[in-house]
Enzyme design. Sequence first.
Site, PDB file in Angstrom:
ATOM      1  N   SER A 151       0.840  -1.194   0.000  1.00 15.13           N
ATOM      2  CA  SER A 151       0.000   0.000   0.000  1.00 15.13           C
ATOM      3  C   SER A 151       0.879   1.250   0.000  1.00 15.13           C
ATOM      4  O   SER A 151       1.655   1.463  -0.923  1.00 15.13           O
ATOM      5  CB  SER A 151      -0.951  -0.027   1.204  1.00 15.13           C
ATOM      6  OG  SER A 151      -1.874   1.040   1.137  1.00 15.13           O
ATOM      7  N   THR A 152       0.805   2.062   1.051  1.00 16.34           N
ATOM      8  CA  THR A 152       1.551   3.325   1.103  1.00 16.34           C
ATOM      9  C   THR A 152       3.047   3.079   0.949  1.00 16.34           C
ATOM     10  O   THR A 152       3.634   2.295   1.677  1.00 16.34           O
ATOM     11  CB  THR A 152       1.285   4.035   2.436  1.00 16.34           C
ATOM     12  OG1 THR A 152      -0.112   4.062   2.693  1.00 16.34           O
ATOM     13  CG2 THR A 152       1.833   5.451   2.406  1.00 16.34           C
TER      14      THR A 152
ATOM     15  N   ASP B 298      -4.309  -5.082   5.922  1.00 22.21           N
ATOM     16  CA  ASP B 298      -4.689  -5.897   4.776  1.00 22.21           C
ATOM     17  C   ASP B 298      -3.599  -6.925   4.484  1.00 22.21           C
ATOM     18  O   ASP B 298      -2.416  -6.589   4.438  1.00 22.21           O
ATOM     19  CB  ASP B 298      -4.925  -5.005   3.555  1.00 22.21           C
ATOM     20  CG  ASP B 298      -5.658  -5.730   2.435  1.00 22.21           C
ATOM     21  OD1 ASP B 298      -6.230  -6.804   2.689  1.00 22.21           O
ATOM     22  OD2 ASP B 298      -5.659  -5.209   1.301  1.00 22.21           O
TER      23      ASP B 298
ATOM     24  N   MET C  84      -0.310   1.128   5.238  1.00 18.92           N
ATOM     25  CA  MET C  84      -1.137   1.345   6.420  1.00 18.92           C
ATOM     26  C   MET C  84      -2.096   0.178   6.617  1.00 18.92           C
ATOM     27  O   MET C  84      -2.465  -0.507   5.675  1.00 18.92           O
ATOM     28  CB  MET C  84      -1.946   2.637   6.277  1.00 18.92           C
ATOM     29  CG  MET C  84      -1.138   3.908   6.287  1.00 18.92           C
ATOM     30  SD  MET C  84      -2.223   5.363   6.244  1.00 18.92           S
ATOM     31  CE  MET C  84      -2.850   5.267   4.564  1.00 18.92           C
TER      32      MET C  84
END
Length: 348
Positions: free
Chosen positions: A167-168, A290, A287
């Site tokens: 993600s991020t 998941d 973040m």
Amino acid sequence: MKKVKVVIVDDSAFMRQVLKGLLEEDGRIEVIGTLRNGKDALEKLPLLQPDVVTMDVEMPIMDGLETLQQLMKEYPLPVVMCSSTTKEGAENTIIAMQYGAVDFITKPTSMMKFDSATFGYTVIDKVVSAASANIGRKVHDTSITPVVLPFSPSKGKKKKLVCIGVSTGGPRALQEVLAKFPAEIDFPVLIVQHMPAGFTKSLAVRLNACSQITVKEAEHGESLQNGVAYIAPGDFHMKIMKKGMTAEIGLTKEAPRRGHRPSVDTLFESLVGWDDYHQVHVVMTGMGSDGTEGLVALKREQSVITIAQSKETSVVFGMPKSAIAASVVDHIVDVEEIAKSIMKYSSL
């Protein structure tokens, strides 16, 4: 509680006012300055000393990309880019992520349809998260020139799959990993990167240009091929389905999971019970949590290799930390060593 100090850099007076108003509605944030272009930013940010900067991609005098690249060399700090949803905007946003921006927000396409509550929540969430991002030399050295690793195909009879959830901070981390694979790897790579529709295509094109393997946006119904990395399209879940003796990609519009579509958990869980495949699953910077539920489900049912990116090299340690805390990670690895680890464990 110490407030997150934010500086807004945007050539539009209207957008500066919108962002300032939205951010200041949250008690955790203080807007300490608004600037009109990149030249102003490079001169004044060291004096203002913000915790986070929001920066427009398209600006006169000095645009966001040039400003970001120079900023990361001289005065690195968390930057959240503000982008249009055009093809050019998406391409520039991906470049910004690889230059070191922590995250991005997309500007409303029409102020007539502007949902200030939804947009405000997104902006606030990304700014607050960016304030705790890991901004270091490893993450923001803008001259990645990875050495392609040697590869010897294993003699194992099982087919192989490698899955990556990120993600991020993902675009830059993915470049670090994918660019080290030689073209002849004997496994496909399946990638879920949290990113909205319209941006994953640009990400795939950018990563393909700096990799020896093929990197593409996944298509529904296509068969998996060795030496190809498939990126889940924004706003679609990606699952792997068996069709006869082959594995195919399935794209679905099922409800988001914890706000994510695509979801890492959805990809991982689609491979539960695939004992005839040797699987390596990787959770990288991002973040939230998941990927953890998917790894738990996989570990409960079969033998798979699991890798998490280290805290020291993650922009945001949320997703790897969650998986590690759930005791479903076999190896914790710096981002520079993930490609080597994947190739090592995929040959077992």
